[in-house]
Design an enzyme around this catalytic site. Structure first.
Site, short mmCIF file in Angstrom:
data_model
loop_
_atom_site.label_atom_id
_atom_site.label_comp_id
_atom_site.label_asym_id
_atom_site.label_seq_id
_atom_site.Cartn_x
_atom_site.Cartn_y
_atom_site.Cartn_z
N GLU A 274 0.50 -1.28 0.44
CA GLU A 274 -0.37 0.02 0.09
C GLU A 274 0.88 1.10 0.05
O GLU A 274 1.75 1.21 0.97
CB GLU A 274 -1.20 -0.48 1.21
CG GLU A 274 -1.85 1.16 1.09
CD GLU A 274 -2.81 0.99 2.50
OE1 GLU A 274 -3.06 2.06 2.90
OE2 GLU A 274 -2.84 0.19 2.88
N LYS A 291 -9.03 -1.52 1.69
CA LYS A 291 -9.45 -1.72 2.81
C LYS A 291 -10.37 -2.94 2.25
O LYS A 291 -10.87 -2.56 1.17
CB LYS A 291 -11.08 -0.64 3.02
CG LYS A 291 -10.56 0.15 3.89
CD LYS A 291 -10.11 -0.88 5.19
CE LYS A 291 -9.65 0.05 6.59
NZ LYS A 291 -8.24 -0.89 6.97
#
Length: 481
Positions: A274, A291
């Protein structure tokens, strides 16, 4: 300040070069990014022997020079900004290469106290500084697409150019010799991980984790928050050199923000997928919040089913959208009105052990705003806090028994030409004193299933546990169960 940039006139093996030229230095880094994804990980960077060190603890920032040490209680973000201002390079210089000299290190999660008025937990078993940066004036740059390598060298003034060139020539000879040497390949034979679960100590039991998820859901039901990213720490004894552990991890879980950083006796071993925040010297900002997670399956049909399940899950999509809105709001504090956009919303990216739901948020800095202002505006990353951010952090402080430390902060580089790129510190081992520490967690919303949330943290821990066990067995030659 003059900057030398020289293309290395022969092919190199970055892993061999780091092993033989850098890893044994007390301060060294390899921002590896060994899973090549366009726009994320074209270049890797390595170096050692920083010119000076910057670290923050309990409101004090220490700058350690070769001849003396300065101590200040100024906001540490301002201290870092001043250092970058003191060593400016033209933004137009070697624009195609994103990092040539500057600061390499991290802002840990507890740097949130210098951004917002939030409570801070002081106990961190890793004893890591809240922030740590190395000022590096020499970088080996490797273009992983074109297989070209470069050496950069920052020079104090033009009178030092000849000696700097001589140093570069000496380094070239060392790199050439290192690339010709061999290093043993890690043993990647699979292990039966359940047989080694006793190696790992969890701060949260299954029952306590479930109980705390339910407590978060009570806060959501009362309207205190919409979501919170609750995490827990796992510890294991370390039976090998942390860099050998990294060599295993980069093979079994390649990631666009993988990397290894050594800070004397503290080692960061990361395979993060990420991006927390990137900002170009021209002020274009990008964040890529993750997410939503599903495990990978050895069955191709089941793997595709898990991928589709994640893509269509109302719960995961709602969770992702909440964080996208939070990041948009954070960047809106420093970006031009109407210039914050979402070019990719909730697309699935697949890694070695998990599928992830990823979005991209972009913006353009307003006049007068700097890249480090964007970091402060978005810190800590919304995907690791919750929404609303401040209230979520307050609630998490009451539930998580130890400081997060480096975990869920930002790790990467701050370039002297103005750009920066920081990963979200997840899927990361912090090694010190014969132990490896790592956190795993997930976003909790109203309709989260506590048992599934717990299992998601185990899915995220899988690659890290595998790396620890495989590297340990390789180092000790213990027969596999």
């Amino acid at each position: 300040m003059p900057l030398l940039l020289q293309q290395i006139p022969f092919g190199i093996d970055p892993e061999k070069v780091f092993t033989h030229c850098y890893k044994d230095q007390p301060y060294a880094f390899w921002l590896d990014g060994n899973r090549i994804i366009p726009g994320l990980s074209r270049y890797s960077f390595m170096g050692a022997n920083p010119r000076f060190l910057v670290s923050t603890r309990k409101g004090k920032t220490e700058i350690v020079y070769p001849t003396h040490t300065d101590l200040t209680d100024r906001n540490p973000f301002d201290v870092v900004r001043q250092i970058l201002d003191d060593y400016p390079l033209p933004p137009s210089l070697h624009q195609s290469i994103p990092f040539v000299a500057g600061l390499v290190g991290y802002f840990g999660y507890e740097m949130n106290q210098y951004v917002e008025a939030v409570p801070v937990r002081s106990f961190d078993p890793t004893e890591a500084p809240e922030a740590f940066w190395m000022f590096v004036d020499q970088v080996l740059i490797y273009d992983q697409v074109e297989k070209k390598a470069y050496l950069s060298r920052l020079v104090a003034d033009s009178s030092e150019l000849d000696s700097a060139r001589a140093e570069c020539e000496k380094r070239l000879r060392q790199i050439s010799e290192a690339s010709a040497l061999s290093i043993p390949e890690p043993d990647l034979a699979p292990v039966d991980l359940p047989s080694y679960q006793h190696w790992f100590e969890q701060r949260e039991t299954y029952a306590s984790y479930i109980s705390k998820i339910k407590e978060i859901q009570e806060h959501i039901a009362r309207g205190d928050i919409y979501q919170a990213c609750f995490t827990h720490q796992i510890t294991a004894s370390l039976g090998q050199d942390p860099f050998e552990l990294y060599r295993v991890l980069r093979r079994i879980n390649p990631a666009p923000f993988s990397g290894y950083v050594r800070m004397k006796d503290l080692h960061i071993v990361s395979s993060s997928p990420e991006r927390f925040l990137k900002c170009s010297a021209g002020g274009i900002v990008e964040s890529r919040p993750i997410k939503g997670t599903r495990p990978r399956s050895a069955s191709a049909d089941e793997d595709q089913q898990l991928r589709r399940e994640l893509q269509t899950s109302e719960k995961d999509r709602a969770e992702n959208l909440m964080i996208v809105d939070l990041v948009r709001n954070d960047l809106g504090r420093v970006c031009e009105t109407g210039h914050v956009r979402v070019p990719a919303l909730m697309r699935v990216e697949s890694y070695a052990t998990v599928h992830q739901l990823v979005s991209i948020v972009e913006g353009e800095l307003r006049s007068g705003q700097r890249p480090l202002d964007a970091v402060k505006a978005a810190f800590p990353g919304g995907s690791m806090t919750g929404a609303p951010k401040i209230r979520a952090m307050e609630i998490l402080h009451g539930l998580e028994p130890v400081a997060r430390g480096i975990y869920s902060g930002g790790l990467g580089y701050l370039d002297l030409r103005g750009g920066l790129d920081l990963s979200m510190v997840i899927r990361t081992l912090i090694c010190r004193g014969g132990k490896a520490y790592f956190h795993v967690g997930g976003g909790i919303v109203a309709d989260s299933d506590p048992e599934k949330e717990y299992q998601e943290t185990m899915d995220k821990a899988f690659a890290l546990k595998q790396a620890i066990v495989r590297a340990h067995l390789q180092a000790s030659s213990v027969p596999r169960t």
